[in-house]
Design a protein around this motif. Structure first.
Motif, PDB file in Angstrom:
ATOM      1  N   PHE A 318       9.162 -11.827  -8.481  1.00  0.00           N
ATOM      2  CA  PHE A 318       8.772 -10.437  -8.247  1.00  0.00           C
ATOM      3  C   PHE A 318       8.548 -10.166  -6.765  1.00  0.00           C
ATOM      4  O   PHE A 318       8.890  -9.084  -6.261  1.00  0.00           O
ATOM      5  CB  PHE A 318       7.501 -10.110  -9.042  1.00  0.00           C
ATOM      6  N   SER A 319       7.985 -11.122  -6.042  1.00  0.00           N
ATOM      7  CA  SER A 319       7.717 -10.900  -4.618  1.00  0.00           C
ATOM      8  C   SER A 319       9.011 -10.688  -3.831  1.00  0.00           C
ATOM      9  O   SER A 319       9.040  -9.922  -2.860  1.00  0.00           O
ATOM     10  CB  SER A 319       6.946 -12.097  -4.037  1.00  0.00           C
ATOM     11  N   ILE A 320      10.094 -11.345  -4.263  1.00  0.00           N
ATOM     12  CA  ILE A 320      11.396 -11.177  -3.586  1.00  0.00           C
ATOM     13  C   ILE A 320      11.912  -9.760  -3.786  1.00  0.00           C
ATOM     14  O   ILE A 320      12.404  -9.115  -2.844  1.00  0.00           O
ATOM     15  CB  ILE A 320      12.403 -12.213  -4.122  1.00  0.00           C
ATOM     16  N   ILE A 321      11.811  -9.249  -5.020  1.00  0.00           N
ATOM     17  CA  ILE A 321      12.297  -7.897  -5.299  1.00  0.00           C
ATOM     18  C   ILE A 321      11.408  -6.853  -4.633  1.00  0.00           C
ATOM     19  O   ILE A 321      11.892  -5.839  -4.127  1.00  0.00           O
ATOM     20  CB  ILE A 321      12.364  -7.660  -6.823  1.00  0.00           C
ATOM     21  N   ARG A 322      10.108  -7.108  -4.599  1.00  0.00           N
ATOM     22  CA  ARG A 322       9.200  -6.163  -3.941  1.00  0.00           C
ATOM     23  C   ARG A 322       9.526  -6.065  -2.452  1.00  0.00           C
ATOM     24  O   ARG A 322       9.552  -4.965  -1.880  1.00  0.00           O
ATOM     25  CB  ARG A 322       7.752  -6.600  -4.143  1.00  0.00           C
ATOM     26  N   ALA A 323       9.805  -7.207  -1.835  1.00  0.00           N
ATOM     27  CA  ALA A 323      10.169  -7.196  -0.413  1.00  0.00           C
ATOM     28  C   ALA A 323      11.521  -6.523  -0.200  1.00  0.00           C
ATOM     29  O   ALA A 323      11.716  -5.792   0.777  1.00  0.00           O
ATOM     30  CB  ALA A 323      10.193  -8.626   0.126  1.00  0.00           C
ATOM     31  N   THR A 325      12.826  -4.108  -1.771  1.00  0.00           N
ATOM     32  CA  THR A 325      12.766  -2.654  -1.966  1.00  0.00           C
ATOM     33  C   THR A 325      11.679  -1.991  -1.123  1.00  0.00           C
ATOM     34  O   THR A 325      11.337  -0.833  -1.369  1.00  0.00           O
ATOM     35  CB  THR A 325      12.515  -2.327  -3.454  1.00  0.00           C
ATOM     36  N   ASP A 326      11.160  -2.718  -0.133  1.00  0.00           N
ATOM     37  CA  ASP A 326      10.048  -2.196   0.680  1.00  0.00           C
ATOM     38  C   ASP A 326       8.907  -1.737  -0.206  1.00  0.00           C
ATOM     39  O   ASP A 326       8.385  -0.621  -0.073  1.00  0.00           O
ATOM     40  CB  ASP A 326      10.523  -1.043   1.574  1.00  0.00           C
ATOM     41  N   ASN A 327       8.527  -2.633  -1.120  1.00  0.00           N
ATOM     42  CA  ASN A 327       7.445  -2.345  -2.064  1.00  0.00           C
ATOM     43  C   ASN A 327       7.732  -1.069  -2.869  1.00  0.00           C
ATOM     44  O   ASN A 327       6.877  -0.221  -3.069  1.00  0.00           O
ATOM     45  CB  ASN A 327       6.102  -2.220  -1.347  1.00  0.00           C
ATOM     46  N   GLN A 336      16.149   8.526 -11.174  1.00  0.00           N
ATOM     47  CA  GLN A 336      15.021   8.395 -12.092  1.00  0.00           C
ATOM     48  C   GLN A 336      15.400   8.981 -13.435  1.00  0.00           C
ATOM     49  O   GLN A 336      16.121   9.971 -13.518  1.00  0.00           O
ATOM     50  CB  GLN A 336      13.787   9.111 -11.532  1.00  0.00           C
ATOM     51  N   GLY A 337      14.933   8.325 -14.517  1.00  0.00           N
ATOM     52  CA  GLY A 337      15.192   8.803 -15.864  1.00  0.00           C
ATOM     53  C   GLY A 337      14.023   8.485 -16.763  1.00  0.00           C
ATOM     54  O   GLY A 337      12.938   8.114 -16.302  1.00  0.00           O
ATOM     55  N   GLY A 338      14.246   8.625 -18.074  1.00  0.00           N
ATOM     56  CA  GLY A 338      13.181   8.361 -19.023  1.00  0.00           C
ATOM     57  C   GLY A 338      12.736   6.915 -19.014  1.00  0.00           C
ATOM     58  O   GLY A 338      11.601   6.591 -19.358  1.00  0.00           O
ATOM     59  N   PHE A 339      13.603   6.005 -18.567  1.00  0.00           N
ATOM     60  CA  PHE A 339      13.286   4.580 -18.553  1.00  0.00           C
ATOM     61  C   PHE A 339      12.438   4.190 -17.359  1.00  0.00           C
ATOM     62  O   PHE A 339      11.741   3.184 -17.374  1.00  0.00           O
ATOM     63  CB  PHE A 339      14.576   3.763 -18.513  1.00  0.00           C
ATOM     64  N   GLY A 340      12.503   4.962 -16.264  1.00  0.00           N
ATOM     65  CA  GLY A 340      11.817   4.581 -15.042  1.00  0.00           C
ATOM     66  C   GLY A 340      12.638   4.972 -13.831  1.00  0.00           C
ATOM     67  O   GLY A 340      13.350   5.976 -13.843  1.00  0.00           O
ATOM     68  N   VAL A 341      12.576   4.160 -12.785  1.00  0.00           N
ATOM     69  CA  VAL A 341      13.202   4.495 -11.506  1.00  0.00           C
ATOM     70  C   VAL A 341      14.163   3.385 -11.096  1.00  0.00           C
ATOM     71  O   VAL A 341      13.916   2.205 -11.367  1.00  0.00           O
ATOM     72  CB  VAL A 341      12.124   4.685 -10.409  1.00  0.00           C
ATOM     73  N   VAL A 342      15.251   3.772 -10.418  1.00  0.00           N
ATOM     74  CA  VAL A 342      16.192   2.810  -9.852  1.00  0.00           C
ATOM     75  C   VAL A 342      16.060   2.844  -8.335  1.00  0.00           C
ATOM     76  O   VAL A 342      16.073   3.925  -7.723  1.00  0.00           O
ATOM     77  CB  VAL A 342      17.643   3.133 -10.264  1.00  0.00           C
ATOM     78  N   TYR A 343      15.915   1.658  -7.726  1.00  0.00           N
ATOM     79  CA  TYR A 343      15.762   1.537  -6.282  1.00  0.00           C
ATOM     80  C   TYR A 343      16.927   0.731  -5.695  1.00  0.00           C
ATOM     81  O   TYR A 343      17.482  -0.149  -6.351  1.00  0.00           O
ATOM     82  CB  TYR A 343      14.461   0.807  -5.934  1.00  0.00           C
ATOM     83  N   MET A 344      17.238   1.056  -4.450  1.00  0.00           N
ATOM     84  CA  MET A 344      18.167   0.234  -3.699  1.00  0.00           C
ATOM     85  C   MET A 344      17.381  -0.829  -2.955  1.00  0.00           C
ATOM     86  O   MET A 344      16.324  -0.548  -2.383  1.00  0.00           O
ATOM     87  CB  MET A 344      18.968   1.085  -2.707  1.00  0.00           C
ATOM     88  N   GLY A 350      21.126 -10.526   2.959  1.00  0.00           N
ATOM     89  CA  GLY A 350      21.901  -9.337   3.270  1.00  0.00           C
ATOM     90  C   GLY A 350      22.532  -8.654   2.074  1.00  0.00           C
ATOM     91  O   GLY A 350      23.075  -7.555   2.206  1.00  0.00           O
ATOM     92  N   GLN A 351      22.483  -9.288   0.913  1.00  0.00           N
ATOM     93  CA  GLN A 351      23.103  -8.696  -0.278  1.00  0.00           C
ATOM     94  C   GLN A 351      22.324  -7.487  -0.759  1.00  0.00           C
ATOM     95  O   GLN A 351      21.113  -7.532  -0.941  1.00  0.00           O
ATOM     96  CB  GLN A 351      23.183  -9.725  -1.411  1.00  0.00           C
ATOM     97  N   LYS A 352      23.040  -6.376  -1.003  1.00  0.00           N
ATOM     98  CA  LYS A 352      22.412  -5.168  -1.520  1.00  0.00           C
ATOM     99  C   LYS A 352      22.368  -5.216  -3.041  1.00  0.00           C
ATOM    100  O   LYS A 352      23.301  -5.697  -3.682  1.00  0.00           O
ATOM    101  CB  LYS A 352      23.169  -3.927  -1.050  1.00  0.00           C
ATOM    102  N   ILE A 353      21.286  -4.728  -3.593  1.00  0.00           N
ATOM    103  CA  ILE A 353      21.100  -4.749  -5.044  1.00  0.00           C
ATOM    104  C   ILE A 353      20.558  -3.401  -5.506  1.00  0.00           C
ATOM    105  O   ILE A 353      20.043  -2.617  -4.708  1.00  0.00           O
ATOM    106  CB  ILE A 353      20.124  -5.867  -5.479  1.00  0.00           C
ATOM    107  N   ALA A 354      20.697  -3.143  -6.785  1.00  0.00           N
ATOM    108  CA  ALA A 354      20.063  -1.986  -7.421  1.00  0.00           C
ATOM    109  C   ALA A 354      19.047  -2.521  -8.419  1.00  0.00           C
ATOM    110  O   ALA A 354      19.363  -3.397  -9.232  1.00  0.00           O
ATOM    111  CB  ALA A 354      21.101  -1.121  -8.123  1.00  0.00           C
ATOM    112  N   VAL A 355      17.826  -2.019  -8.355  1.00  0.00           N
ATOM    113  CA  VAL A 355      16.732  -2.526  -9.181  1.00  0.00           C
ATOM    114  C   VAL A 355      16.264  -1.423 -10.124  1.00  0.00           C
ATOM    115  O   VAL A 355      15.828  -0.351  -9.673  1.00  0.00           O
ATOM    116  CB  VAL A 355      15.545  -3.002  -8.316  1.00  0.00           C
TER     117      VAL A 355
END
Length: 659
Positions: A318-323, A325-327, A336-344, A350-355
């Motif tokens: 979790f700490s890796i994903i929090r970092a 996405t800039d927390n 954003q939808g009924g399920f929650g939020v999607v962050y870049m 350097g790999q970009k991800i969608a969370v």
């Protein structure tokens, strides 16, 4: 050697993107030495069609790896000559790149300073077809024979040993014959080889349906086929495995001679008794396992969590994903939808991800999380969004995907400015990609998946505008021989729902086909499948297109921003879209038929009947033009008789993980 019937442009070079080395450096010296060893090696592996070597780079904590693969029907010297020629091409075409991969008609060569042995690698690929059109008596018969042949050959090749994973053969297709060879790099396991060939076999259908022959090559495996024989018998069987060693390393000694008959009898009785006890124990164990499987678990959720906990290789901290996405900063929010939020996010490498961060107070979101993870973890296709992993930390539930930079399809086709960038060729490419992804879900994956929420906002576009189907939170898993199912909870988005699903809860692959048809009509017209005003009339898109198609007024259907492209191809897509939205699901084509119709102009299209949800344009409404409105289920049931009540659809629903 038989002359290949596959027309291709070789060598095909892929010089990598990991940077360059300096001329005359130790990197180049090491690479030159490795490449030269192809000509001098006495390795017996060349007689089985492969070469591999590695060497440490002097003065650096790096190792350089080189791999070559030849078609296994080549003899040793022909294989060596092919690799030598390709190595020369490699030095010419990729002179200073730190990694490269080259294809030719008979061999592949690859090097890198990162080990790739024992891994299934599907990119970069090479695709080629032969002939202008299928020059066989029956395209359907030929395709069925080719699929049967590739299935059998793939299983045979995967069972090969560590020296050769190869198979070739032929299959009768009525008066015609289809020939094929398949091959994996021998460093793969049986399962890895099977998976690689299955994915390539599925992809080759899309590139080459209109051809009688084709070639699909990826770094880990390849498939070639045609209607003429283009391969030789392999050079001979693999050597038998050595006898198992004893504890001191020697071969097991021969049984002693001269023993009495009574001693021999005692030994036989003892061995037989022990064997019988082992068999009985195994049977009892299997019965217990089977009995436990039949017992219900505590809950569906518990079962899925147990399965998730075993996939440690896919779990992120979790700490890796929090970092990354800039927390979970608002500036990183993608949607954003009924399920929650999607962050870049961006990982440390350097790999970009969608969370996808599920809402902590959404019980439906929790179910969607488990459903989507368990489905996507088992799926792999270029037209499906790729799942990289997940994260469970207290109440936090995260899904981590590849980052797809161009957002979703609806952000383009319904935007007055952005859709001008979508010419017809690009739209047709998107339609084809979605069709391929849906066919994979329905027929070609190890599972049979009904998506149940295919729509423009659930199709993502990568940097090259290739479509990737996303959002499997509402998907259902079918048995391979299952045709339909029924539910009391209708999920999905009204406007894309097939009538039998919206009104009765019955869904199948044909309900996904209906959604695909709606999507095709939206892509062609640039209009949402909703209630909108056209002049003095109020229309629903399907009704509007049907009316104009019957009148031959195709120019009224086509998005005005499409200023070029084949009018025949555009009209054909409209025709196929109408076939997909037929009221009777039996009248709708399968995705396999859809792809064949899209690929081949020679396939005759049936005349569609009036589509589902046909609504006359006499409906009175005060609604402004192009508002995003959809039918409620109760109103869908009445739409054919009075069709005069509509309501805005705010959100989708979901239900439990597939049973």
């Amino acid at each position: 050697m038989f002359a290949s019937t596959i027309n291709a442009q070789f060598p095909a070079a892929n010089c990598g993107s990991t940077g360059n080395f300096t001329a005359n450096s130790t990197y180049q010296t090491t690479l030159t030495t490795l490449v030269s060893s192809i000509s001098t090696t006495n390795s017996s592996s060349l007689s089985y069609g492969f070469f591999n070597a590695s060497a440490a780079i002097s003065g650096a904590s790096q190792t350089l790896y080189l791999f070559g693969l030849c078609r296994s029907d080549l003899n040793t010297e022909t294989c060596r000559a092919c690799l030598d020629v390709l190595a020369s091409d490699m030095r010419r075409l990729c002179p200073l790149q730190k990694e490269a991969l080259l294809y030719s008609g008979n061999c592949i060569i690859r090097y890198s300073d990162a080990s790739f042995f024992g891994e299934v690698v599907l990119q970069p690929d090479y695709v080629a077809g032969t002939g202008d059109d299928v020059n066989v008596s029956s395209a359907d018969t030929y395709d069925a024979a080719r699929r049967k042949l590739l299935n059998g050959l793939s299983a045979e090749a995967a069972r090969g040993g560590s020296l050769r994973k190869y198979a070739s053969g032929n299959e009768s297709a009525g008066p015609d014959m289809v020939y094929a060879l398949v091959q994996c790099t021998p460093d793969l396991t049986e399962q890895q080889c099977s998976e690689c060939l299955a994915l390539v076999a599925q992809e080759i259908r899309y590139c080459c349906l209109r051809y009688s022959g084709g070639r699909y090559m990826v770094p880990s495996c390849l498939i070639l086929y045609g209607n003429n024989r283009f391969f030789d018998p392999v050079s001979g069987p693999l050597p038998p495995p050595p006898p198992p060693p004893s504890q001191d390393g020697d071969a097991m000694p021969s049984p002693p001679v001269g023993k009495s008959n009574s001693t021999r009898t005692v030994i036989i009785v003892v061995i037989t008794s022990i064997s019988a006890l082992l068999v009985i124990s195994i049977v009892i164990l299997l019965l217990n396992v089977k009995r436990k499987k039949k017992q219900p678990r505590e809950s569906v959720e518990g079962e899925v969590v147990d399965e998730i906990s075993t996939a440690e290789s896919l779990q992120f901290d979790f700490s890796i994903i929090r970092a990354a996405t800039d927390n979970f900063s608002d500036s990183r929010k993608l949607g954003q939808g009924g399920f929650g939020v999607v962050y870049m996010g961006q990982l440390s490498n350097g790999q970009k991800i969608a969370v996808k961060r599920l809402s902590q107070n959404s019980s439906q979101g929790e179910v969607e999380f488990k459903n989507e993870f368990m489905l996507l973890a088992k799926l792999q296709h270029r037209n499906l969004v790729r799942l990289l992993g997940f994260c469970l930390e207290g109440v936090e539930q995260l899904l981590i995907y590849e980052f797809v930079p161009n957002s979703s399809l609806d952000q383009f086709i319904f935007d007055p400015l952005k859709r001008t960038n979508l010419n017809w060729d690009m739209r047709h490419k998107i339609i084809m990609g979605i069709a391929r992804g849906m066919l994979y879900l329905h027929e070609d994956s190890r599972l049979r998946i009904i998506h149940r929420d295919l729509k423009a906002s659930n199709v993502l576009l990568d940097s090259e505008m290739n479509p990737k189907i996303s959002d499997f939170g509402m998907a259902r898993l079918f048995e391979l021989d299952q045709t339909r199912a029924k539910t009391n909870r209708i999920v999905g988005t009204y406007g894309y729902m097939a009538p039998e699903y919206a009104m009765h809860g019955t869904f199948s692959i044909k309900s996904d086909v209906f959604s695909f048809g709606v999507l095709v009509l939206e892509i062609v017209s640039g209009q949402r499948n909703t209630l909108f005003r056209m002049g003095d009339d109020t229309e629903v898109l399907i009704s509007y297109i049907w009316k104009n198609w019957k009148e031959g007024s195709l120019s009224n259907i086509i998005d005005p921003s499409i200023t070029s492209g084949s009018s025949i191809e555009i009209a054909r897509c409209i025709h196929i879209g109408l076939l997909c939205v037929q009221d009777n699901m039996i009248s709708r084509p399968t995705m396999a038929s859809v792809l064949l119709m899209l690929n081949s102009d020679s396939v005759t299209l049936q005349v569609p009947s009036r589509p589902a949800f046909y609504i006359h344009s006499s409906v009175e409404s005060d609604m402004p033009s192009m508002q995003d409105y959809n039918l409620r289920v109760s109103e869908v049931k009445e739409s054919r008789s009075n069709a005069n009540q509509f309501s805005k659809n705010e959100a989708s629903m979901t239900e439990l993980y597939p049973r």
